[in-house]
Design a protein around this motif. Structure first.
Motif, PDB file in Angstrom:
ATOM      1  N   PHE A  70       0.837  -1.192   0.000  1.00 25.38           N
ATOM      2  CA  PHE A  70       0.000   0.000   0.000  1.00 25.38           C
ATOM      3  C   PHE A  70       0.879   1.252   0.000  1.00 25.38           C
ATOM      4  O   PHE A  70       1.930   1.303   0.653  1.00 25.38           O
ATOM      5  CB  PHE A  70      -0.917   0.003   1.215  1.00 25.38           C
ATOM      6  CG  PHE A  70      -2.122  -0.890   1.068  1.00 25.38           C
ATOM      7  CD1 PHE A  70      -2.070  -2.051   0.298  1.00 25.38           C
ATOM      8  CD2 PHE A  70      -3.317  -0.587   1.696  1.00 25.38           C
ATOM      9  CE1 PHE A  70      -3.176  -2.873   0.158  1.00 25.38           C
ATOM     10  CE2 PHE A  70      -4.436  -1.395   1.568  1.00 25.38           C
ATOM     11  CZ  PHE A  70      -4.370  -2.546   0.791  1.00 25.38           C
ATOM     12  N   ASP A  71       0.418   2.289  -0.723  1.00 25.65           N
ATOM     13  CA  ASP A  71       1.189   3.520  -0.837  1.00 25.65           C
ATOM     14  C   ASP A  71       0.987   4.396   0.398  1.00 25.65           C
ATOM     15  O   ASP A  71       0.341   4.004   1.378  1.00 25.65           O
ATOM     16  CB  ASP A  71       0.816   4.278  -2.112  1.00 25.65           C
ATOM     17  CG  ASP A  71      -0.671   4.629  -2.181  1.00 25.65           C
ATOM     18  OD1 ASP A  71      -1.318   4.687  -1.103  1.00 25.65           O
ATOM     19  OD2 ASP A  71      -1.186   4.854  -3.286  1.00 25.65           O
ATOM     20  N   ALA A 106      -2.958   5.127  12.851  1.00 30.38           N
ATOM     21  CA  ALA A 106      -2.054   4.398  13.747  1.00 30.38           C
ATOM     22  C   ALA A 106      -0.729   4.072  13.070  1.00 30.38           C
ATOM     23  O   ALA A 106       0.151   3.471  13.700  1.00 30.38           O
ATOM     24  CB  ALA A 106      -2.726   3.122  14.222  1.00 30.38           C
ATOM     25  N   GLY A 107      -0.596   4.455  11.808  1.00 25.73           N
ATOM     26  CA  GLY A 107       0.658   4.212  11.101  1.00 25.73           C
ATOM     27  C   GLY A 107       0.840   2.785  10.615  1.00 25.73           C
ATOM     28  O   GLY A 107       1.964   2.353  10.351  1.00 25.73           O
ATOM     29  N   VAL A 108      -0.268   2.054  10.464  1.00 27.13           N
ATOM     30  CA  VAL A 108      -0.187   0.668   9.996  1.00 27.13           C
ATOM     31  C   VAL A 108       0.239   0.645   8.529  1.00 27.13           C
ATOM     32  O   VAL A 108      -0.273   1.409   7.705  1.00 27.13           O
ATOM     33  CB  VAL A 108      -1.542  -0.043  10.167  1.00 27.13           C
ATOM     34  CG1 VAL A 108      -1.505  -1.437   9.549  1.00 27.13           C
ATOM     35  CG2 VAL A 108      -1.922  -0.122  11.633  1.00 27.13           C
ATOM     36  N   ARG A 109       1.180  -0.206   8.191  1.00 23.32           N
ATOM     37  CA  ARG A 109       1.614  -0.372   6.811  1.00 23.32           C
ATOM     38  C   ARG A 109       1.228  -1.760   6.324  1.00 23.32           C
ATOM     39  O   ARG A 109       1.379  -2.748   7.047  1.00 23.32           O
ATOM     40  CB  ARG A 109       3.136  -0.216   6.691  1.00 23.32           C
ATOM     41  CG  ARG A 109       3.660   1.163   7.045  1.00 23.32           C
ATOM     42  CD  ARG A 109       3.134   2.216   6.072  1.00 23.32           C
ATOM     43  NE  ARG A 109       3.445   1.882   4.696  1.00 23.32           N
ATOM     44  CZ  ARG A 109       4.601   2.209   4.089  1.00 23.32           C
ATOM     45  NH1 ARG A 109       5.536   2.867   4.762  1.00 23.32           N
ATOM     46  NH2 ARG A 109       4.798   1.891   2.831  1.00 23.32           N
ATOM     47  N   VAL A 110       0.715  -1.823   5.118  1.00 21.07           N
ATOM     48  CA  VAL A 110       0.339  -3.103   4.509  1.00 21.07           C
ATOM     49  C   VAL A 110       1.288  -3.379   3.370  1.00 21.07           C
ATOM     50  O   VAL A 110       1.425  -2.566   2.446  1.00 21.07           O
ATOM     51  CB  VAL A 110      -1.119  -3.065   3.994  1.00 21.07           C
ATOM     52  CG1 VAL A 110      -1.465  -4.389   3.307  1.00 21.07           C
ATOM     53  CG2 VAL A 110      -2.088  -2.789   5.135  1.00 21.07           C
ATOM     54  N   ARG A 111       1.929  -4.518   3.417  1.00 16.86           N
ATOM     55  CA  ARG A 111       2.887  -4.900   2.383  1.00 16.86           C
ATOM     56  C   ARG A 111       2.326  -6.045   1.547  1.00 16.86           C
ATOM     57  O   ARG A 111       1.404  -6.743   1.960  1.00 16.86           O
ATOM     58  CB  ARG A 111       4.228  -5.293   3.009  1.00 16.86           C
ATOM     59  CG  ARG A 111       4.919  -4.143   3.723  1.00 16.86           C
ATOM     60  CD  ARG A 111       6.189  -4.577   4.423  1.00 16.86           C
ATOM     61  NE  ARG A 111       6.923  -3.442   4.966  1.00 16.86           N
ATOM     62  CZ  ARG A 111       6.628  -2.809   6.083  1.00 16.86           C
ATOM     63  NH1 ARG A 111       5.597  -3.232   6.806  1.00 16.86           N
ATOM     64  NH2 ARG A 111       7.346  -1.782   6.503  1.00 16.86           N
TER      65      ARG A 111
END
Length: 212
Positions: free
Chosen positions: A155-156, A185-190
């Motif tokens: 995700f960008d 919350a600053g969640v990053r999806v890779r």
């Protein structure tokens, strides 16, 4: 109007009405899309320790129950309107074709045999084939709400990326947007991460997802 002509007309009308209702039902009805998120059953694990008593009575009862269920299914199948109308149509057709040669009980017996064969050999297989290939509506994207999906791309910075989800037996890709609370919350999806679909917009082929 004799018995055989009446049977022919009744059977044809009944089968025709059932065919129309059957195809209408297949065209209008969707399939249930169930979800199961429960883990291993504690009750099943607990019962395992108490299932080793004398088994002969249980097996006999189970076998007897299976015979009763099989007989019940057979009876209901014989009472199926489709089968009854098919046999009646075959009986009437056979009687009309043979009444110039036979009469009385021989004609009735031959007509009954013809009705059964008509249903078993012709109408039954054709009916099942028609129902199998009748148009079944594809599940809509809305049915994927609460399903899990897989991130196809990372995700960008705006929390957007492609996700893959199984829909109606096929894997499709839609644009996924991470829900606001996860973005805050600053969640990053890779790529390869699992997400859950929270909302969908089928018109724009988009969905809102949450991180797992």
């Amino acid at each position: 109007m004799d018995l055989y002509t009446f049977s022919l007309l009744l059977g044809a009308a009944g089968l025709g009405a059932m065919a129309l209702l059957g195809f209408s039902h297949h065209s209008a009805g969707g399939r249930t899309h169930g979800h199961s998120h429960s883990g291993p059953s504690h009750g099943a694990t607990h019962a395992h320790g108490h299932g080793h008593g004398p088994g002969s009575h249980g097996h006999a009862a189970s076998h007897h129950h299976g015979i009763k269920e099989s007989a019940s299914r057979t009876l209901w199948a014989l009472l199926s309107p489709r089968i009854l109308f098919s046999v009646v149509l075959g009986l009437g057709t056979t009687g009309v074709l043979l009444k110039s040669v036979f009469s009385g009980l021989p004609l009735l017996a031959l007509s009954l045999i013809g009705g059964v064969l008509f249903e078993r050999i012709l109408v039954g297989p054709l009916w099942n084939l028609a129902m199998r290939f009748s148009s079944t509506p594809a599940l809509m994207l809305e049915s994927c709400v609460s399903d899990e999906a897989t991130a196809v791309t990372t995700f960008d910075a705006n929390g957007q990326g492609l996700v893959a989800v199984e829909l109606d037996g096929q894997v499709i890709q839609v644009l996924g947007t991470l829900q606001a609370v996860d973005r805050a919350a600053g969640v990053r999806v890779r790529a390869g991460d699992r997400v859950r679909i929270e909302e969908v917009n089928s018109e724009r082929n988009r969905c809102t997802v949450s991180a797992l």
